[in-house]
Design a protein around this motif. Structure first.
Motif, short mmCIF file in Angstrom:
data_model
loop_
_atom_site.label_atom_id
_atom_site.label_comp_id
_atom_site.label_asym_id
_atom_site.label_seq_id
_atom_site.Cartn_x
_atom_site.Cartn_y
_atom_site.Cartn_z
N ASN A 91 46.41 31.37 70.57
CA ASN A 91 46.18 32.65 71.24
C ASN A 91 45.54 33.58 70.23
N TYR A 92 44.71 34.50 70.69
CA TYR A 92 44.07 35.46 69.79
C TYR A 92 44.28 36.86 70.34
N ILE A 93 44.81 37.74 69.50
CA ILE A 93 45.04 39.14 69.87
C ILE A 93 44.40 40.00 68.80
N ASN A 94 43.67 41.03 69.24
CA ASN A 94 43.04 41.96 68.30
C ASN A 94 43.52 43.37 68.59
N ILE A 95 44.07 44.00 67.58
CA ILE A 95 44.40 45.43 67.62
C ILE A 95 43.51 46.07 66.55
N PRO A 96 42.37 46.63 66.95
CA PRO A 96 41.41 47.13 65.96
C PRO A 96 41.85 48.46 65.33
N VAL A 97 42.60 48.36 64.25
CA VAL A 97 43.10 49.54 63.54
C VAL A 97 41.98 50.10 62.67
N VAL A 98 41.60 51.33 62.94
CA VAL A 98 40.53 51.98 62.18
C VAL A 98 41.07 52.31 60.78
N TRP A 99 40.38 51.84 59.76
CA TRP A 99 40.85 51.96 58.38
C TRP A 99 41.21 53.39 58.01
N ASP A 100 40.36 54.36 58.34
CA ASP A 100 40.59 55.75 57.95
C ASP A 100 41.43 56.53 58.96
N ASN A 101 41.95 55.85 59.98
CA ASN A 101 42.71 56.56 61.00
C ASN A 101 43.74 55.65 61.68
N THR A 103 47.02 54.76 63.61
CA THR A 103 47.77 55.61 64.53
C THR A 103 49.12 54.98 64.88
N MET A 104 50.01 55.82 65.37
CA MET A 104 51.29 55.32 65.85
C MET A 104 51.09 54.43 67.07
N ALA A 105 50.07 54.70 67.88
CA ALA A 105 49.78 53.84 69.04
C ALA A 105 49.43 52.43 68.55
N ASP A 106 48.63 52.34 67.48
CA ASP A 106 48.31 51.03 66.89
C ASP A 106 49.58 50.33 66.44
N PHE A 107 50.41 51.06 65.73
CA PHE A 107 51.63 50.46 65.18
C PHE A 107 52.59 50.04 66.31
N ARG A 131 45.95 46.64 55.87
CA ARG A 131 46.50 47.17 57.12
C ARG A 131 47.77 46.41 57.48
N VAL A 132 47.66 45.09 57.43
CA VAL A 132 48.79 44.23 57.82
C VAL A 132 50.00 44.49 56.93
N SER A 133 49.80 44.54 55.62
CA SER A 133 50.96 44.72 54.73
C SER A 133 51.64 46.06 54.98
N ALA A 134 50.87 47.10 55.30
CA ALA A 134 51.47 48.40 55.61
C ALA A 134 52.25 48.34 56.93
N PHE A 135 51.65 47.71 57.95
CA PHE A 135 52.35 47.57 59.23
C PHE A 135 53.58 46.68 59.08
N MET A 136 53.47 45.61 58.30
CA MET A 136 54.62 44.73 58.08
C MET A 136 55.74 45.47 57.35
N TYR A 137 55.37 46.30 56.38
CA TYR A 137 56.39 47.10 55.68
C TYR A 137 57.15 47.95 56.70
N LEU A 138 56.42 48.67 57.53
CA LEU A 138 57.07 49.53 58.51
C LEU A 138 57.87 48.73 59.53
N TYR A 139 57.32 47.63 60.00
CA TYR A 139 58.01 46.80 60.99
C TYR A 139 59.31 46.23 60.41
N ARG A 140 59.22 45.68 59.22
CA ARG A 140 60.41 45.08 58.62
C ARG A 140 61.47 46.13 58.32
N HIS A 141 61.03 47.30 57.87
CA HIS A 141 61.99 48.36 57.53
C HIS A 141 62.54 49.06 58.78
#
Length: 189
Positions: A91-101, A103-107, A131-141
């Protein structure tokens, strides 16, 4: 302040370019050779942008879902990634998180995908695994209840967030509520 930010971004992007070049010139033997690859658990791994050959390695390793957090316009994007992943049975899923922006909606969308795929092997990537490591940090915490220091130390093996991402992280933590936290530590990832 502006000069410091420009210098910080210059160092970050220069380091990123070097990592991409080094990764692409190295012979590929396994998942650990993928750009900024990180093993998280038996069900979860993360990396920077995999090549077509590396997507095949990911499929052979048993991963069922590819989650890409980079926009299709990222400098090292694989144009046919979705077609390649699906042709390999993933399966392929894309959440295009804009590097300079970011958002909580992305997360929140990221958390929903992670929760919906917690019973299968999932491979999460973006351009450099930042991007992934930042989201993973927040998700895991925030979602899984890992101590902040433990979750943050995993992110720091990839990078030290720049001002934009540090602000996003702080905002996400400040706005988290009991709805966002699980009642007990989840063992899924």
């Amino acid at each position: 302040m502006k000069t410091q930010s420009i210098l910080s971004n210059f160092v970050l992007y220069g380091r990123s370019i070097w990592q991409i070049v080094r990764s692409r010139l190295s012979p590929k033997k396994g998942l650990e050779d993928i750009l900024n690859y990180r093993y998280i658990s038996d069900k979860l791994a993360t990396s920077g942008q995999p090549t077509a050959a590396e997507l095949e390695l990911i499929s052979q390793a048993g991963y069922k879902t590819i989650l890409n957090l980079a926009p299709p316009t990222a400098s090292n994007a694989l144009p046919e990634e979705q077609a390649i992943a699906t042709s390999l049975g993933m399966n392929y899923i894309n959440i295009p998180v804009v590097w300079d922006n970011p958002t909580m909606a992305d997360f929140n969308q990221f958390c929903e995908v992670m929760d919906n795929h917690k019973d299968q092997l999932i491979f999460v990537h973006c351009a450099m695994n930042m991007r992934v490591s930042a989201f993973m940090y927040l998700y895991r915490h925030l979602k899984m209840g890992f101590p902040a220091s433990e979750a943050y130390s995993a992110m720091k093996t990839i990078w030290e967030p720049n001002a934009t991402w540090q602000n996003f992280i702080e905002t996400a933590i400040a706005s988290s509520s009991n709805d966002f936290r699980s009642n007990e530590l989840q063992e899924n990832f």
